[in-house]
Design a protein around this motif. Structure first.
Motif, PDB file in Angstrom:
ATOM      1  N   CYS A  66       0.976  -1.109   0.121  1.00  0.00           N
ATOM      2  CA  CYS A  66       0.096  -0.186   0.092  1.00  0.00           C
ATOM      3  C   CYS A  66       0.881   1.192  -0.128  1.00  0.00           C
ATOM      4  O   CYS A  66       1.774   1.183   0.668  1.00  0.00           O
ATOM      5  N   CYS A 184     -10.825   0.429   4.206  1.00  0.00           N
ATOM      6  CA  CYS A 184     -10.509  -0.578   3.210  1.00  0.00           C
ATOM      7  C   CYS A 184     -10.910  -2.012   3.483  1.00  0.00           C
ATOM      8  O   CYS A 184      -9.973  -2.773   3.834  1.00  0.00           O
ATOM      9  N   GLN A 245     -14.213  -2.999  -0.065  1.00  0.00           N
ATOM     10  CA  GLN A 245     -14.233  -1.890  -0.505  1.00  0.00           C
ATOM     11  C   GLN A 245     -15.498  -1.040  -0.693  1.00  0.00           C
ATOM     12  O   GLN A 245     -15.815  -0.118  -1.230  1.00  0.00           O
ATOM     13  N   CYS A 276      -7.259  -2.327   8.229  1.00  0.00           N
ATOM     14  CA  CYS A 276      -7.672  -2.389   6.638  1.00  0.00           C
ATOM     15  C   CYS A 276      -7.025  -3.651   6.134  1.00  0.00           C
ATOM     16  O   CYS A 276      -6.250  -4.515   6.694  1.00  0.00           O
ATOM     17  N   THR A 393      -8.507   7.993   0.856  1.00  0.00           N
ATOM     18  CA  THR A 393     -10.004   8.210   1.076  1.00  0.00           C
ATOM     19  C   THR A 393     -10.617   9.421   0.572  1.00  0.00           C
ATOM     20  O   THR A 393      -9.865  10.477   0.942  1.00  0.00           O
ATOM     21  N   LYS A 416     -10.908   6.359  -3.185  1.00  0.00           N
ATOM     22  CA  LYS A 416     -11.360   5.176  -2.723  1.00  0.00           C
ATOM     23  C   LYS A 416     -12.284   5.452  -1.875  1.00  0.00           C
ATOM     24  O   LYS A 416     -12.516   6.714  -1.324  1.00  0.00           O
ATOM     25  N   GLY A 439      -8.579   0.133  -2.986  1.00  0.00           N
ATOM     26  CA  GLY A 439      -7.571   0.394  -1.875  1.00  0.00           C
ATOM     27  C   GLY A 439      -6.811  -0.890  -1.458  1.00  0.00           C
ATOM     28  O   GLY A 439      -7.581  -1.934  -1.315  1.00  0.00           O
TER      29      GLY A 439
END
Length: 506
Positions: A66, A184, A245, A276, A393, A416, A439
């Motif tokens: 990520c 996420c 998601q 997440c 986000t 996202k 995400g």
């Protein structure tokens, strides 16, 4: 026992943070793969497939799974008989390890920490300082648990002080229902109940370190009231239909973890912290025999999944010839493949744009007819155009949406999770659109980025504005030009389906 050398401590922290940046815990991969197999929602199943493929790519390439490589949380347990050869504070040793890890030239991690939380919010550029918790325990070693916690899930942490007679389960379900998809999912919910207000939140975070065992628990049944509560919450949260998601589906959480502590008779403190899809944590012990060593997981833990980015169901979009008439044809849930030049920008850039507009100053970038991607990428290495570059986000940009659409001529946004009503109203009013990338798929998304060029606000670091040239970048229409949101339609549909199925088997 031999003394623990200072550099062994520091290097172990650095090595551990590098390790968790690209390796998921094996238990999470197994449970997510099982959820992917069970999933009946096509959109949620595709999202989980992207997360799993991205995870394997991160593991193979040793690049962050990520782009938000997190704030470092360190829990350091020092044995009463432990000896550390240092004249520095433990916090300083942890921070030196963080600095080494995040500035590693072979795999630089994104620096996200700002020194002043209230005013200047200048980036420290090395992701220090970490959040460090220390305790003294029996023994002659030092045990360290590290977590790299992303902002999207951390921002959804919640706390309440219930009455002793209130239902913890009801509060948790109501709360998760309001969190949206910015954390996420599918991930985990960590709960801390009891103690004091601060302890409840600390326990909620520590609960996330426990092994994921929900499927085993469901198979054998609960052995305690705490396990019974975990099972109830797992089933009730998934029955909300939020799905991967937030697209609607059967799995929102793969587990619910719980820690408790005695508390005041008048109190019921409850902390809730989501984890997440970038579930990054590790525990190791130093005993004076050198730095810690970390064994990579087996690649057999990852399912073999092939994604088809050129599927005939996806609509190819030429970003440089985009029109409002074309945008008006897009529908919620439709898959698009973006091609051409895409601008980036997120919190700090939007705030600066708004301030410049208020002062009547010209902007350094022309947004008219363009699409903006809410992203703060990792620095590139080798021949990469850009490092891992998954979405951030979008709700944090909601308050800027009307300004961007009305005053700059922006056509669409990519991020996202869901948008708030204020942003949805602005999107419909200006016949724009909001698109989402998955995400937790930062490496996967970055493969579609062929070129990156800095165009404005270099001083903002990872929040500067770039122009990406993308090729078949996969996104989904989340809010169309009429203001229809997939994050409302999808979960509502799957909540109805789950309820009907349960009623039929009752």
């Amino acid at each position: 026992m031999a003394a623990i050398r200072e550099d062994d401590f520091v290097q172990s922290v650095a090595d551990a943070l590098q390790f968790i940046s690209y390796y998921h815990p094996a238990d999470y991969i197994r449970h997510l793969a099982a959820a992917h197999e069970r999933e009946e929602s096509a959109a949620a199943r595709e999202a989980m497939a992207q997360i799993l493929v991205n995870s394997r790519m991160a593991a193979l390439g040793h690049r962050p799974m990520c782009q938000d490589t997190g704030v470092v949380n360190a829990f350091v347990q020092v044995g009463l008989a432990a000896r550390i050869e240092t004249g520095r504070r433990l916090e300083d040793l942890v921070n030196e390890g963080v600095r080494r890890a995040y500035l590693d030239p072979d795999n630089p991690l994104r620096a996200s920490i700002v020194a002043d939380p209230l005013f200047s919010r200048n980036n420290t550029r090395d992701n220090t300082p970490a959040v460090v918790h220390t305790s003294v325990v029996p023994g002659d070693g030092v045990t360290i648990t590290l977590m790299a916690k992303g902002g999207g899930s951390e921002n959804k942490a919640r706390f309440t002080m219930l009455n002793p007679s209130d239902s913890v389960a009801d509060w948790v379900v109501r709360t998760v229902e309001t969190l949206g998809a910015g954390w996420c999912p599918p991930g985990m919910i960590g709960l801390g109940v009891g103690g004091s207000a601060d302890m409840a939140m600390l326990m909620a975070k520590q609960a996330l370190f426990e092994p994921i065992d929900m499927q085993d628990l469901l198979a054998r049944g609960p052995a305690s009231r705490e396990e019974e509560l975990r099972m109830e919450l797992y089933q009730r949260i998934n029955a909300l239909g939020i799905g991967a998601q937030g697209l609607g589906g059967l799995t929102t959480v793969v587990d619910v973890k719980l820690k408790t502590h005695p508390t005041h008779a008048a109190s019921m403190p409850v902390g809730l912290i989501p984890q997440c899809a970038a579930n990054r944590h590790i525990t190791f012990t130093l005993n004076g025999e050198g730095p810690a060593e970390f064994a990579p997981p087996s690649l057999d833990d990852w399912p073999q999944i092939t994604l088809d980015r050129t599927a005939h169901t996806a609509r190819r979009v030429d970003l440089e010839g985009l029109t409002r008439e074309e945008i008006a044809q897009w529908r919620p849930g439709e898959k698009l493949l973006l091609n051409g030049k895409l601008l980036t920008g997120r919190d700090a850039a939007h705030k600066r744009i708004a301030d410049m507009r208020a002062r009547g100053e010209p902007l350094p970038v022309d947004f008219a007819g363009r699409v903006i991607y809410y992203v703060g990428p990792v620095d590139a290495v080798g021949d990469e155009a850009v490092g891992p570059a998954g979405p951030t986000t979008a709700t944090r940009m909601d308050k800027f949406t009307e300004m961007m659409l009305a005053e700059t001529g922006l056509f669409a946004m990519v991020g996202k999770a869901e948008r708030g009503q204020e942003a949805i109203d602005a999107i419909a009013r200006h016949r724009a659109a909001y698109l989402i990338a998955v995400g937790g798929s930062a490496v996967l998304v970055s493969q579609a980025i062929r070129h990156a060029r800095l165009v404005a606000f270099e001083d903002l670091g990872m929040e500067a504005i770039y122009e990406f040239t993308v090729e078949d970048m996969p996104v989904t229409v989340a809010v169309d030009a009429r203001g229809q949101s997939v994050h409302r339609l999808g979960p509502a549909e799957w909540r109805r389906r789950i309820a009907e199925r349960r009623a039929a088997t009752a």
